[in-house]
Scaffold this motif. Structure first.
Motif, short mmCIF file in Angstrom:
data_model
loop_
_atom_site.label_atom_id
_atom_site.label_comp_id
_atom_site.label_asym_id
_atom_site.label_seq_id
_atom_site.Cartn_x
_atom_site.Cartn_y
_atom_site.Cartn_z
N VAL A 1 20.72 30.77 -46.08
CA VAL A 1 20.08 30.96 -44.78
C VAL A 1 21.10 30.72 -43.68
O VAL A 1 21.79 29.70 -43.68
N ALA B 1 21.68 31.22 -39.25
CA ALA B 1 20.96 31.44 -37.99
C ALA B 1 21.94 31.40 -36.82
O ALA B 1 22.96 30.71 -36.87
N ARG C 1 16.47 33.72 -31.44
CA ARG C 1 17.08 33.06 -32.60
C ARG C 1 16.94 34.03 -33.75
O ARG C 1 15.83 34.44 -34.12
N GLN D 1 17.49 34.58 -37.65
CA GLN D 1 17.70 33.88 -38.92
C GLN D 1 17.73 34.91 -40.04
O GLN D 1 16.82 35.72 -40.18
N THR E 1 18.01 35.38 -44.11
CA THR E 1 17.94 34.77 -45.42
C THR E 1 18.36 35.79 -46.46
O THR E 1 17.82 36.90 -46.51
#
Length: 159
Positions: free
Chosen positions: A21, A23, A115, A117, A119
């Motif tokens: 992950v 970000a 933001r 992110q 994954t």
């Protein structure tokens, strides 16, 4: 040689043996970032330097992606919920050792933009998992550089 991977769902992001992950915050709005990810698929090669070709398939329900070095992916879009989530599963690839792979882009409003992110949820043979763990920093740099380039691209098109 291209191989078919195990078909997994969006829940694989939470259950994968190897979830990576990353970000980063960008100045662009969630709507602008979502548009670039989900609706301007062919534009990926303009901001994600590892991508040499990206194109929607199956009337937008799938994607074909090629990376520098010759890796190829045939993908199925699992989620395209504007402007929060864009996710896809790799169905066929020539990358060795991978058994299942889902990538999820989650966008949330931030004080000065969005933001982002990402994954990268994977499963594969032991050598693949080891290589991915060792390559985590490089994957993180690729993500950071791509998101920064996307943010610059979006700010120049909306300036």
């Amino acid at each position: 040689m291209a191989r078919r991977l195990r078909p997994v769902g969006l829940d694989f992001v939470e259950t994968a043996p190897l979830p990576l992950v990353f970000a980063r915050e960008v100045a662009a709005s969630p709507e602008a970032v979502f548009h670039a990810l989900a609706e301007d698929v062919s534009g990926w090669s303009e901001w994600f330097s590892a991508v040499t070709l990206a194109r929607p398939t199956q009337d937008g329900a799938g994607r074909e992606v090629r990376l520098r070095g010759g890796t190829r992916f045939e993908e199925t879009v699992l989620a395209a919920r504007a402007p929060e989530v864009y996710a896809y599963r790799v169905d066929v690839t020539n990358a060795p050792g991978v058994r299942a792979l889902v990538e999820e882009w989650r966008l949330t409003p931030a004080e000065k933009g969005t933001r982002v992110q990402w994954t990268f949820a994977a499963d594969g043979a032991v050598p693949f998992r080891l290589a991915l763990k060792l390559g985590r920093a490089g994957l993180g740099r690729a993500f950071r550089d791509a998101v920064m380039a996307l943010d610059r691209r979006l700010s120049s098109t909306h300036a």
